[in-house]
Structure formats: C-alpha cells, structure tokens
Design a protein around this motif. Structure first.
Motif, PDB file in Angstrom:
ATOM      1  N   GLY A  45      -5.888  -0.806  -5.409  1.00  0.00           N
ATOM      2  CA  GLY A  45      -6.966  -0.364  -4.524  1.00  0.00           C
ATOM      3  C   GLY A  45      -6.643  -0.383  -3.047  1.00  0.00           C
ATOM      4  N   ALA A  77       0.836  -1.202   0.000  1.00  0.00           N
ATOM      5  CA  ALA A  77       0.000   0.000   0.000  1.00  0.00           C
ATOM      6  C   ALA A  77       0.869   1.249   0.000  1.00  0.00           C
ATOM      7  CB  ALA A  77      -0.930   0.000   1.213  1.00  0.00           C
ATOM      8  N   THR A 124       3.590  10.719   6.050  1.00  0.00           N
ATOM      9  CA  THR A 124       3.204  11.350   4.783  1.00  0.00           C
ATOM     10  C   THR A 124       3.991  12.628   4.514  1.00  0.00           C
ATOM     11  OG1 THR A 124       1.350  12.381   5.958  1.00  0.00           O
ATOM     12  CG2 THR A 124       0.899  10.348   4.771  1.00  0.00           C
ATOM     13  N   GLU A 148       1.918   2.258  -3.439  1.00  0.00           N
ATOM     14  CA  GLU A 148       0.845   2.956  -4.156  1.00  0.00           C
ATOM     15  C   GLU A 148       0.697   4.397  -3.655  1.00  0.00           C
ATOM     16  OE1 GLU A 148      -0.611   1.650  -6.817  1.00  0.00           O
ATOM     17  OE2 GLU A 148       0.721  -0.057  -6.457  1.00  0.00           O
ATOM     18  N   LEU A 149       0.854   4.595  -2.355  1.00  0.00           N
ATOM     19  CA  LEU A 149       0.762   5.939  -1.787  1.00  0.00           C
ATOM     20  C   LEU A 149       1.886   6.830  -2.325  1.00  0.00           C
ATOM     21  CD1 LEU A 149      -0.648   7.851   0.211  1.00  0.00           C
ATOM     22  CD2 LEU A 149       0.859   6.954   2.000  1.00  0.00           C
ATOM     23  N   LEU A 185      -5.367   3.173   4.739  1.00  0.00           N
ATOM     24  CA  LEU A 185      -5.435   4.432   5.485  1.00  0.00           C
ATOM     25  C   LEU A 185      -6.660   4.461   6.402  1.00  0.00           C
ATOM     26  CD1 LEU A 185      -4.355   7.068   2.806  1.00  0.00           C
ATOM     27  CD2 LEU A 185      -2.982   6.032   4.621  1.00  0.00           C
ATOM     28  N   ALA A 186      -7.753   3.861   5.954  1.00  0.00           N
ATOM     29  CA  ALA A 186      -8.959   3.822   6.795  1.00  0.00           C
ATOM     30  C   ALA A 186      -8.744   2.961   8.031  1.00  0.00           C
ATOM     31  CB  ALA A 186     -10.136   3.292   5.976  1.00  0.00           C
ATOM     32  N   VAL A 192      -4.653   1.614  -1.031  1.00  0.00           N
ATOM     33  CA  VAL A 192      -4.356   2.801  -0.221  1.00  0.00           C
ATOM     34  C   VAL A 192      -5.543   3.225   0.623  1.00  0.00           C
ATOM     35  CG1 VAL A 192      -3.753   5.239  -0.298  1.00  0.00           C
ATOM     36  CG2 VAL A 192      -2.549   3.622  -1.752  1.00  0.00           C
ATOM     37  N   GLU A 193      -6.690   3.349   0.029  1.00  0.00           N
ATOM     38  CA  GLU A 193      -7.851   3.831   0.771  1.00  0.00           C
ATOM     39  C   GLU A 193      -8.200   2.896   1.923  1.00  0.00           C
ATOM     40  OE1 GLU A 193     -12.536   5.104  -0.033  1.00  0.00           O
ATOM     41  OE2 GLU A 193     -11.218   4.583  -1.711  1.00  0.00           O
ATOM     42  N   ARG A 194      -8.146   1.589   1.666  1.00  0.00           N
ATOM     43  CA  ARG A 194      -8.478   0.623   2.716  1.00  0.00           C
ATOM     44  C   ARG A 194      -7.473   0.678   3.865  1.00  0.00           C
ATOM     45  NH1 ARG A 194      -8.068  -4.889   0.297  1.00  0.00           N
ATOM     46  NH2 ARG A 194      -8.820  -5.527   2.351  1.00  0.00           N
ATOM     47  N   GLU A 220       1.023   7.795  -5.896  1.00  0.00           N
ATOM     48  CA  GLU A 220      -0.028   8.808  -5.942  1.00  0.00           C
ATOM     49  C   GLU A 220       0.479  10.174  -5.490  1.00  0.00           C
ATOM     50  OE1 GLU A 220      -3.438   7.615  -3.732  1.00  0.00           O
ATOM     51  OE2 GLU A 220      -3.712   5.738  -4.835  1.00  0.00           O
ATOM     52  N   THR A 221       1.300  10.173  -4.437  1.00  0.00           N
ATOM     53  CA  THR A 221       1.765  11.427  -3.859  1.00  0.00           C
ATOM     54  C   THR A 221       2.823  12.099  -4.720  1.00  0.00           C
ATOM     55  OG1 THR A 221       1.337  10.562  -1.638  1.00  0.00           O
ATOM     56  CG2 THR A 221       2.793  12.479  -1.803  1.00  0.00           C
TER      57      THR A 221
END
Length: 548
Positions: free
Chosen positions: A528, A118, A543, A121-122, A534-535, A530-532, A125-126
């Motif tokens: 998919g 993850a 970050t 992927e972060l 981070l939640a 990253v969102e999971r 994206e960043t």
C-alpha cells in the motif's frame, strides 16, 4: 527544547527545501524504533548516540545545509552542538519536531527505507514484473522440471533462513554472476528476498537485460512462503547472529571478466538510455575539481569481501543491491552527485540504472582502480575527534580485578541486540544520549566503566561530560571485542536495563512477539505504499525511466 540560540526551521520552509534542487540533508536523530513508528519520508536515521560514527560518510560536506529532527528538539539540539564541534557550519533544527510536521498537514511514515520500498512496488505496477505465489511455486517444485531458485539477499540473511535448494546471488551480483551459476537453460528462474522489493528489482533486471527467458519473483518472498505453511532451510528465521561460520562458507560464482563481454555491452546500452555516464580516472579527477562546493559520494558497489580486500581510500562500501534497497542509509544529501565504482563498471552501471530510476539525477560509473598500490584494505574508519590525552582507559585484566573487588560497575552502550547476545556479567544496558538521567540511582562509591562494541562509542560518551560529577570513569580498551577475545564469561538477555531498548526496527521474521501477524501486516503495508508516497511528493521518482 533546543537552546534559544539554535537555528530553527519551520515545517513549511523545510518542505520547500526538500522539493527544491539544492542540496540538503535531513537527519532524524531518534533511535531506530522511534524513527520507524513515524518519520518524514526522506529523512535518514542517525541515532544521536552513534552520531559521530555514522554522519561523516552520510553527510561528508561540512557546509551542506543540514536539518536535524526529533520529537521535541531536545535530541536534535544535543546533536547540533556535537556536529558544530565536528565542523558542520549550516545546522538547523526542525521547529517542534515531527509533531509540528504532522500538525502542518504533512504526512509521516512508519517503517524504514520507505522511498526504496515504495519504489519497488511502483516498478512492479509499472512494468508488470512477473511473479509466482508460494502455492504456485510449491506445485512447480513438485513437477518434472522444477524451477531454479535464487535468493538475492546478502549472505547474512541467506544463511539465517532461505528456500531449500536456493543459491545466493545478492543484489546486482544476480545479473553479474548469473551466467556462471550453471543454471540449466530450460529451467524457470524464481527470485526471492525476505519480502518484495529486492526480488522485484532482481527479477526486473533480468527481464530488462534479456538474461532469462522465463523468470519470476516469489510474491511476498520468504514471508509469503512461511505464511503459506511451507518450511524454510537453515532452521528458520531468527538465527542471523549465530551463523558466522555458515556465512563464511557461502561462495558466489565467479564473475565474467572484462568490459567486452555480451553482458557488459548489454548493461552499457541500458545505462546509456537511463543517463548513467561512464568515467575513467582522469574524468573522475576533473569531475571532483569541477564539483567543488558540491557533495560527491564515491560508493563501492562490489561485495563486502571485495571491498575489504582493497578499495579506493575515499570509497564507502555500498553493495549494489543494498544501496538500491536502503539508499537513505548511504546517501543522506539530496541532489548530490553519485559516483559508483567497481572493477569493470558493470555492477556500477547496473546499480546506477536503478538509482537513476529512483530519482537521483547526477550519476556516474567508475570502473577499475587508478593504481593498485593506492588501494587500502580493511573496513573504512569514520572521521572521529581525537581522544583527549588524559582519557582514562582500563584493560580487561584490571577491569576484572575491579569487578571482583566490588569497586566498579559497567555501563554497556552497545546496541541492545548485541547486549542481549552477550555482555559482561552484571553490566547495565545504557544509551549514550540518555546517560544523564540513567546515572541517577547508581552507587556513587563505585567507578563507572563505559563499554561498547569496540570501545569507540564509549570514548565518545566519556567526552560528553566534563567532570562526571566527580565520579571515577574509565573506558574499556577494545570494548566487548577485547572481553570476548579473552574468552571471559558472558551474561545473556536484557538483564539490567537503564533505558528502553528502542534502538531497532524489528524485521517481521525476527519479531519477538511472533512472526505471522507481523509478516502479514508488513506485506500489506509494503503493497500500500505507492499511493501514500506519491501523494507526499518529496520522493521524486524518474517515472519516465522506469518504463525503459
């Protein structure tokens, strides 16, 4: 269920520990297959049957809070008893197992090494890590100035399958050795791994350090290349177990020497910005003394070959790229201190930069060696209980005779892939943690000979039972390594299985049910994450450092 006197911890209290700043180790003791289907995000996987082989390096401090989890507390309780015998003093079992965690409203994750994947992927994206698709790369390769291809995976993976023409610079060796790789100055660099994470990290490292004017990650790696209909070299995936000679022939370019090179200075500057502190050996000794009562890992980030040639006696081999990709495999204690060591400090700092971004707060780089004479060669040996004086060993010659006379049967406790690739003819595949039930139905008049890869696991399994119900039990001295060394016959395949071979997560490119569908599913899963993650909140990425 675990024994009534076993210390338990509820899901809410465990989550509180995981979100805190104190040290805690969370160990999932199921087989890797079960672990990969549903596990707590920040758990490290240590299968129960191999507990003693793996736990001492992963959780080195005996009084650290250590939480064990499984499906229903049964395996966790089995492991807690063995860990207590090894000297661990603060043991707890997750009450109700992973099902109770889910019932409490907390997330479970499939796959392996999820926090690190993850994280990749972060980063992408960043930082908007540059990439090219398989189709774009194919067109570029057909052009007048084709890209220079670099594979950033370990030798074994590279030897099994790769892009035609790619060279191998695994992990942090990519940045460390790039200038010695004779890359034409005007060529675009394309970095690949099997999927996404390692190529993203490798590409972004070159961008951060300004080492390449034009560089991109191959989007979706070799999986994307194959799914695009393009061929790979070395016969395609699935042959990693048959490539020992090819691995030996892979040579990495030499590395720049010293700490005064332009690369070393650039890396040191970035390490300083991200909070990776450089130590010398007196400072390391002082840190160890000051950190009494804390967990401190000494991780050697050089190549496996360099480690085997000579390393600090307390160091664990953790090649830099794989340490970033599989952090949970090397450091099982949250909020511990990481000391990364190599020869010059460059690779240690490179690795440390990424681990700081991953969320590890206390990190140090330690270059060179204290005294050359203090180094030890060969693989690191696990801390194991001594065998009982009356342990009944049997050598290869006597085992052969007993098998010919029909007086013995063999139980092979090796990993299922090792068993399938070659085992003693007639041997049963069995698992250590399930032996109690697996023995039922076997001929009682025959002696049992326990076999494992090198004999160590078989010896541990023998000690699990006090009397073996009066049966004669032996351990094959040297295990399958001794049988192979004697050039004796082997049987292949899963011929006689007393247990479900659920001891591995299948890499999509090697899945026995076909590659393409599993590759597509894996890539969708990875994108998919990253969102999971981070939640969930238990993986704490830095970050603010990712943006540096």
């Amino acid at each position: 269920m675990a024994e009534s006197g076993m210390a338990r911890i509820g899901a809410a209290k465990l989550r509180e520990l995981l979100l805190g700043q104190d040290e805690v180790a969370l160990i999932d003791v199921r087989e890797e297959g079960a672990f990969s289907r549903a596990h707590l995000l920040v758990a490290s996987n240590v299968p129960a049957g191999r507990l003693e082989l793996l736990i001492s390096d992963l959780v080195p401090r005996l009084d650290v809070p250590l939480v064990l989890c499984d499906e229903d507390e049964t395996l966790a309780g089995w492991c807690a008893r063995r860990l207590a015998a090894m000297g661990y003093t603060d043991l707890r079992v997750l009450e109700g197992g992973v099902g109770a965690w889910r019932a409490a409203g907390y997330a479970l994750f499939d796959g392996v090494h999820v926090p690190s994947k993850a994280f990749g992927e972060l980063v992408s994206e960043t930082r908007h890590t540059p990439s090219v698709t398989a189709g774009e790369l194919r067109s570029l390769l057909d052009g007048e100035a084709p890209p220079f291809l670099i594979d950033c995976r370990p030798k074994t993976e590279y030897a099994a399958w790769r892009l035609p023409g790619a060279i191998d610079l695994p992990g942090v060796e990519l940045a460390y050795r790039l200038q010695q790789a004779d890359v034409p100055a005007d060529r675009k660099l394309v970095i690949n791994c099997a999927g996404r994470t390692r190529s993203i990290i490798g590409t972004q490292t070159l961008v951060d350090l300004g080492l390449a004017a034009d560089v991109a990650a191959l989007e979706n790696g070799l999986m994307g290349w194959r799914l695009g209909g393009f061929e790979t070299g070395s016969g395609g995936p699935g042959i990693a177990d048959r490539n020992a000679r090819a691995v030996q022939e892979i040579k990495l370019p030499d590395a720049p020497k010293g700490t005064d090179t332009p690369l070393a200075k650039t890396v040191a500057a970035l390490a300083g910005k991200t909070g990776v502190e450089m130590l010398d050996w007196p400072a390391f000794a002082a840190l160890r003394e000051a950190a009494a009562g804390r967990t401190l890992y000494l991780l050697d980030v050089r190549t496996p070959e360099e480690f085997l040639a000579g390393h600090h006696p307390d160091a664990v081999s953790a090649p830099g790229g794989q340490l970033i990709q599989e952090t949970d495999r090397y450091a099982g204690v949250r909020n511990a201190i990481l000391v990364l060591t190599d020869d010059s400090g460059v690779r240690a700092q490179l690795t440390g930069i990424w681990l700081r971004r991953l969320g590890w707060a206390e990190e140090y780089a330690l270059p060179g060696t204290e005294k050359q004479s203090d180094l030890v060669a060969g693989p690191r040996q696990p801390r194991l209980p001594d065998p009982a004086a009356d342990t009944p060993f049997i050598d290869v010659t006597n085992l052969q005779q007993k098998l010919r006379d029909g007086e013995a049967l063999t139980l092979d406790l090796s990993l299922s892939m090792a068993y399938q690739s070659g085992h003693i003819p007639g041997a049963y595949f069995a698992t250590r943690a399930g032996l109690q039930s697996q023995l039922a139905g076997l001929p009682e008049e025959k002696a049992i000979v326990l076999v494992s890869e090198d004999g160590i696991l078989a010896r541990l399994a023998y000690g699990d039972r006090p009397d073996w119900d009066g049966r004669a039990v032996f351990i094959l001295t040297g295990g399958m390594a001794a049988w192979r060394a004697a050039k004796l016959p082997l049987e292949t395949g899963l011929t006689q299985a007393l247990a479900d071979p659920d001891d591995r997560w299948w890499q999509p490119e090697r899945h026995p049910d076909g590659m393409a569908g599993f590759m597509r599913d894996y890539l969708s899963w990875e994108v998919g994450l990253v969102e999971r993650v981070l939640a969930d909140g238990t993986a704490r990425y830095a970050t603010q450092l990712i943006a540096i």
